[in-house]
Design an enzyme around this catalytic site. Structure first.
Site, PDB file in Angstrom:
ATOM      1  N   GLY A   1      47.304  43.845  24.289  1.00  0.00           N
ATOM      2  CA  GLY A   1      46.039  43.133  24.461  1.00  0.00           C
ATOM      3  C   GLY A   1      44.873  43.807  23.765  1.00  0.00           C
TER       4      GLY A   1
ATOM      5  N   ASP B   1      35.870  39.038  18.540  1.00  0.00           N
ATOM      6  CA  ASP B   1      36.861  40.107  18.690  1.00  0.00           C
ATOM      7  C   ASP B   1      36.026  41.354  19.001  1.00  0.00           C
ATOM      8  OD1 ASP B   1      38.467  42.276  18.205  1.00  0.00           O
ATOM      9  OD2 ASP B   1      39.317  41.489  16.339  1.00  0.00           O
TER      10      ASP B   1
ATOM     11  N   ASP C   1      43.424  46.548  24.481  1.00  0.00           N
ATOM     12  CA  ASP C   1      43.660  47.988  24.352  1.00  0.00           C
ATOM     13  C   ASP C   1      44.315  48.305  22.995  1.00  0.00           C
ATOM     14  OD1 ASP C   1      43.866  50.614  25.054  1.00  0.00           O
ATOM     15  OD2 ASP C   1      45.391  50.359  26.616  1.00  0.00           O
TER      16      ASP C   1
ATOM     17  N   GLY D   1      43.627  39.357  31.334  1.00  0.00           N
ATOM     18  CA  GLY D   1      44.761  39.095  30.437  1.00  0.00           C
ATOM     19  C   GLY D   1      46.061  39.337  31.187  1.00  0.00           C
TER      20      GLY D   1
ATOM     21  N   SER E   1      40.815  42.786  33.095  1.00  0.00           N
ATOM     22  CA  SER E   1      41.854  42.283  34.022  1.00  0.00           C
ATOM     23  C   SER E   1      42.244  40.826  33.820  1.00  0.00           C
ATOM     24  CB  SER E   1      41.445  42.464  35.499  1.00  0.00           C
ATOM     25  OG  SER E   1      41.572  43.811  35.872  1.00  0.00           O
TER      26      SER E   1
ATOM     27  N   ASN F   1      44.961  50.994  30.642  1.00  0.00           N
ATOM     28  CA  ASN F   1      45.825  51.166  31.818  1.00  0.00           C
ATOM     29  C   ASN F   1      45.672  52.607  32.318  1.00  0.00           C
ATOM     30  OD1 ASN F   1      47.482  52.806  30.214  1.00  0.00           O
ATOM     31  ND2 ASN F   1      48.601  51.004  29.483  1.00  0.00           N
TER      32      ASN F   1
ATOM     33  N   TYR G   1      46.817  41.524  33.272  1.00  0.00           N
ATOM     34  CA  TYR G   1      46.643  41.854  34.695  1.00  0.00           C
ATOM     35  C   TYR G   1      46.380  40.626  35.576  1.00  0.00           C
ATOM     36  CZ  TYR G   1      46.841  46.933  33.959  1.00  0.00           C
ATOM     37  OH  TYR G   1      47.255  48.211  33.674  1.00  0.00           O
TER      38      TYR G   1
END
Ligand code: ADP
Length: 348
Positions: free
Chosen positions: A31, A9, A33, A118, A116, A23, A120
Site C-alpha cells: 500500500g 499520490d 507504505d 486500506g 487504516s 505497520n 487494515y
C-alpha cells in the site's frame, strides 16, 4: 485553507512532512507504505531499522530522503475489527501523535493518507471522519496546513443516505434549469406559440435594460460632480468585511472562533478585517456563512456584497444551497460532500 482534502499520490506531495500508514515493524509493507519507501529510496528503510518498531496509535519520525517532503512520520493504525475494539480512539491517536511530532519538528505543512482505510479495513467514510475531526481539533490550537490525501475512488467517503439526498437535490434543481434551456431552444426552433413566449421574455428583459441605461446616465452625472459622488459613496451599503464583523459580534463569537470554525487561515482573516473593501473568493464567503450559521437569505446577501450569487447552473452552488437551507452547517461534512462531487472545497 488550513484543512483540506485532495486527490493525489502522497509521495508527490511537496510538504514539510508526509505521514506513512506503517505497520508495527516499521520495516516497510504494501500500500502507501511500499509507495513511500520506493519513492524515498533505501536510506529510509535503513533509518527505520534503527527505530525499534512502533506501537499502534503511536508515531515516529525520519528524514524524507529522496522525497520532496523533509520528513516522513510513520504511524501505525488499528486493524478494523468491527469498531468495538477501540479502533476509533487508536486511529485518532495516530493523527494526534503524528501532528504532535510534526509541530515539534517545526513542520508547517503535513499530508496524511487515509490511515487504516486500506489493508487494515477501516471503513473509508468513518476513517475520513476521524481524520477530519482530529485534525480540525488540533488546528484549534495550532497554525498548520493539513492535507488529507485520498488516492483512489473506491467506496463513498460520505454516508450513502446523505449522498443520495444531495444527489436527488442536485438532480432536481440542476434538471429544472436545463429543462428551461431546452424549452427555450425548442421555442427558437419551432413554432409561433414558442416565439410569442420568447418575445414576452424579451419585453421583460427590456425593462431592466432601460433602467440600466438610466442608471448609467445618473452615474455619469454624479461623476462630473465630485461632491455628489462623495455623498453617494457615503450612502454605500455595508461591505462584505463590515457585514462579516457585524455578524461575528451578533453571534457572540470571537474572531478566532469564527475563522477557525470557517476553516479560514488566520492571515487571510486579518487581511479581511483590516481592509473594509476586501474582495474575498466565493469559497471564503460561503465558509463564513456556514460558520456563522446564516440563513439562506443572509448567505445570499453576504455573497452579493462580495459580487457573487448562488445559481442553479452550478453543482457547487446547489450543494451549498442544500446544506444552508437545511440548517446543516458542519464545514467538515460540507467539504466531504463537495469533495465526493468533485467540487472545490470551502474555506480560505
Ligand atoms: P493501512 O494498512 O493502514 O490500511 P494502506 O496502505 O493499505 O494502509 O492504505 C491506507 C490508505 O492509503 C488507503 O486508503 C489507500 O487507498 C491509500 N493509498 C495507497 N497508496 C497511496 C498513495 N500512494 N498515496 C496516497 N494514498 C495511498
Amino acid at each position: 485553507m488550513p484543512l483540506t482534502i485532495v486527490r493525489n499520490d502522497i509521495t508527490k506531495m511537496d510538504c514539510d512532512a508526509i505521514v506513512n500508514a506503517a505497520n508495527n515493524s516499521l520495516l516497510g509493507g504494501g500500500g502507501v507504505d511500499g509507495a513511500i519507501h520506493r519513492a524515498a529510496g533505501p536510506e529510509l528503510l535503513a533509518e527505520c531499522r534503527t527505530l525499534g518498531g512502533c506501537d499502534t496509535g503511536r508515531a515516529k519520525i525520519t528524514k524524507g530522503y529522496r522525497l520532496a517532503a523533509k520528513y516522513v512520520i510513520h504511524t501505525v493504525g488499528p486493524i478494523w475489527q468491527g469498531g468495538g475494539h477501540g479502533e476509533r480512539e487508536l486511529l485518532a491517536s495516530c493523527y494526534r501523535e503524528s501532528l504532535r511530532l510534526a509541530a515539534e519538528n517545526g513542520c508547517k505543512t503535513v499530508a496524511f493518507p487515509l490511515i487504516s482505510a486500506g489493508v487494515y479495513g477501516y471503513p473509508r467514510a468513518e476513517a475520513l471522519r476521524v481524520a477530519m475531526d482530529t485534525c480540525s481539533d488540533f488546528l484549534m490550537e495550532h497554525d498548520m496546513m493539513i492535507y488529507i490525501v485520498v488516492f483512489d475512488r473506491g467506496s463513498l467517503l460520505v454516508s450513502e443516505k446523505l449522498f443520495a439526498d444531495i444527489r436527488r437535490f442536485v438532480d432536481d434543481n440542476y434538471v429544472s434549469e436545463h429543462t428551461d434551456k431546452d424549452r427555450k431552444l425548442r421555442a427558437r426552433l419551432f413554432g409561433s406559440f414558442a416565439a410569442k413566449s420568447e418575445s414576452m421574455e424579451g419585453a421583460a428583459m427590456a425593462a431592466p435594460m432601460a433602467a440600466h441605461s438610466n442608471m448609467a446616465e445618473t452615474v455619469c452625472e454624479e461623476a462630473a460632480l465630485p461632491d455628489g459622488l462623495a455623498e453617494a459613496m457615503a450612502r454605500m451599503d455595508e461591505s462584505f468585511s463590515q457585514m462579516l464583523l457585524r455578524k461575528i459580534d451578533e453571534k457572540g463569537l470571537t474572531d478566532a472562533q469564527c475563522y477557525k470554525k470557517a476553516n479560514i487561515d488566520r492571515k487571510l482573516f486579518s487581511k479581511i478585517r483590516s481592509d473594509v473593501n476586501y474582495k474575498p473568493k466565493k469559497i471564503t464567503v460561503i465558509a463564513f456563512a456556514a460558520a456563522l450559521e446564516l440563513t439562506i437569505d443572509e448567505t445570499r446577501d453576504m455573497l452579493m456584497k462580495a459580487g457573487f450569487a448562488l445559481s442553479h447552473s452550478s453543482k457547487f452552488d446547489i450543494i451549498i444551497e442544500y446544506f444552508i437551507s437545511h440548517g446543516r452547517y458542519d464545514i467538515i461534512e460540507i467539504n466531504e460532500v463537495l469533495f465526493e462531487f468533485d467540487q472545490p472545497l470551502i474555506g480560505g
